[in-house]
Each structure stands twice: as structure tokens, then as C-alpha cells.
Motif scaffolding. Structure first.
Motif, PDB file in Angstrom:
ATOM      1  N   ILE A  29      23.943  -5.059   6.130  1.00 59.00           N
ATOM      2  CA  ILE A  29      22.919  -6.100   6.009  1.00 59.00           C
ATOM      3  C   ILE A  29      22.594  -6.680   7.386  1.00 59.00           C
ATOM      4  N   ARG A  33      18.997  -6.440   9.025  1.00 59.92           N
ATOM      5  CA  ARG A  33      18.331  -7.698   9.386  1.00 59.92           C
ATOM      6  C   ARG A  33      17.841  -7.650  10.831  1.00 59.92           C
ATOM      7  N   PRO A  38      14.073 -10.903   8.037  1.00 56.20           N
ATOM      8  CA  PRO A  38      14.650 -11.419   6.793  1.00 56.20           C
ATOM      9  C   PRO A  38      14.541 -10.394   5.653  1.00 56.20           C
ATOM     10  N   LEU A  39      15.567 -10.395   4.799  1.00 60.25           N
ATOM     11  CA  LEU A  39      15.688  -9.392   3.744  1.00 60.25           C
ATOM     12  C   LEU A  39      15.730 -10.026   2.359  1.00 60.25           C
ATOM     13  N   MET A  40      15.581  -9.175   1.354  1.00 60.74           N
ATOM     14  CA  MET A  40      15.764  -9.556  -0.041  1.00 60.74           C
ATOM     15  C   MET A  40      16.318  -8.345  -0.786  1.00 60.74           C
ATOM     16  N   CYS A  55      17.006  -2.934  -1.174  1.00 63.81           N
ATOM     17  CA  CYS A  55      16.869  -3.900  -0.096  1.00 63.81           C
ATOM     18  C   CYS A  55      15.485  -3.739   0.531  1.00 63.81           C
ATOM     19  N   ALA A  58      11.990  -9.367   3.301  1.00 63.58           N
ATOM     20  CA  ALA A  58      11.726 -10.529   2.437  1.00 63.58           C
ATOM     21  C   ALA A  58      10.250 -10.598   2.082  1.00 63.58           C
ATOM     22  N   SER A  72      21.559 -16.495  -3.751  1.00 59.36           N
ATOM     23  CA  SER A  72      21.050 -16.490  -2.380  1.00 59.36           C
ATOM     24  C   SER A  72      22.270 -16.232  -1.517  1.00 59.36           C
ATOM     25  N   VAL A  78      23.958 -13.799   9.721  1.00 58.54           N
ATOM     26  CA  VAL A  78      22.547 -13.822   9.312  1.00 58.54           C
ATOM     27  C   VAL A  78      22.179 -15.277   9.087  1.00 58.54           C
ATOM     28  N   GLU A  80      19.533 -16.864   7.710  1.00 54.13           N
ATOM     29  CA  GLU A  80      19.001 -17.300   6.410  1.00 54.13           C
ATOM     30  C   GLU A  80      19.756 -16.620   5.279  1.00 54.13           C
ATOM     31  N   ARG A  81      19.704 -17.255   4.122  1.00 51.50           N
ATOM     32  CA  ARG A  81      20.287 -16.648   2.923  1.00 51.50           C
ATOM     33  C   ARG A  81      19.368 -15.532   2.437  1.00 51.50           C
ATOM     34  N   ILE A  82      19.974 -14.568   1.762  1.00 57.68           N
ATOM     35  CA  ILE A  82      19.237 -13.397   1.291  1.00 57.68           C
ATOM     36  C   ILE A  82      19.147 -13.466  -0.231  1.00 57.68           C
TER      37      ILE A  82
END
Length: 128
Positions: A29, A33, A38-40, A55, A58, A72, A78, A80-82
Motif C-alpha cells: 500500500i 500510494r 491517495p488510494l481506496m 485497489c 481514490a 478507513s 500513509v 490519509e486513511r484509505i
């Protein structure tokens, strides 16, 4: 890389979290990243690789009323939260489990960001 190389999940936000990640997943991850921003994650429950977490950058996968935001994920390194989304129909089947995002060798779906890396994300689960 085998499951024995990283059997225990790395905790995300709290012990009550419904989605955890393994050390290997956290490393991947962080690498994704750094390459994609940013990812989701989204897990659909469809055929083929549909039951594997995908994956995306974002916002690249559109979620809607038929999706549930399960967690999240806080990943060390990283900022930000994913978000980890799942289709409602898949969630109904997995709602009594703790999901653990892991990584295994081999290609999964061509749509998930890790595909060119020669690995794929995989869900392991434990009853809660």
C-alpha cells in the motif's frame, strides 16, 4: 512470499476494526500510494476476481447506495486513511468476520493497481 511470511495482521485504527492489513499489505500500500497518490479499496463479490479487494486511486471507483464503507484504514507511512468499501450483497455474507487484507504472488485482476507488480491483494477472514 507465502502466508507464513506474514500471518498476523497489523492493526489499523482500533482492535474493534473490521478490516486489518498484514505487514506485507502495508508495504505494498505504501509503494502504491507513492506511485498513484491517495488510494481506496472496493470488494464487489462478483465472479472471477470480484471477491478479491481491488485497489484504485481514490475516487476512481464510483461507490453508491449498493456499497458499504467498512473501514478507513490507517496505514503507517500513509498520511490519509484509505477507505475500504464492499458491495452490500458481499457484506451480508461477510458481516460476521474480521477481514484481513493480505498480499500473495500472482496476477489478479488487471484493474487493481497492484496487478503490474506481480502480486495481488487477497482477503483472509476470521469469525468475530
Amino acid at each position: 512470499m507465502t502466508p507464513a511470511d506474514h500471518p498476523e495482521p497489523t492493526p489499523t485504527a482500533t482492535d474493534a476494526q473490521t478490516v486489518d492489513i498484514t505487514v506485507a499489505a502495508g508495504e505494498l500500500i505504501r509503494r502504491l500510494r507513492s506511485m498513484h497518490g491517495p488510494l481506496m479499496f472496493h470488494q464487489s463479490g462478483g465472479c472471477c476476481d470480484g471477491s478479491a479487494p481491488m485497489c484504485y486511486p481514490a475516487g476512481e471507483f464510483r461507490t453508491g447506495g449498493s456499497d458499504v464503507l467498512l473501514a478507513s484504514l490507517a496505514v503507517e507511512g500513509v498520511d490519509e486513511r484509505i477507505p475500504f468499501w464492499m458491495s452490500t450483497s458481499q457484506y451480508e455474507l461477510w458481516r460476521h468476520t474480521r477481514l484481513i487484507v493480505d498480499v500473495v504472488e500472482g496476477r489478479g485482476s488487471g484493474f487493481s493497481l497492484e496487478a503490474p507488480e506481480g502480486v495481488r491483494f487477497l482477503i483472509r477472514s476470521r469469525l468475530i
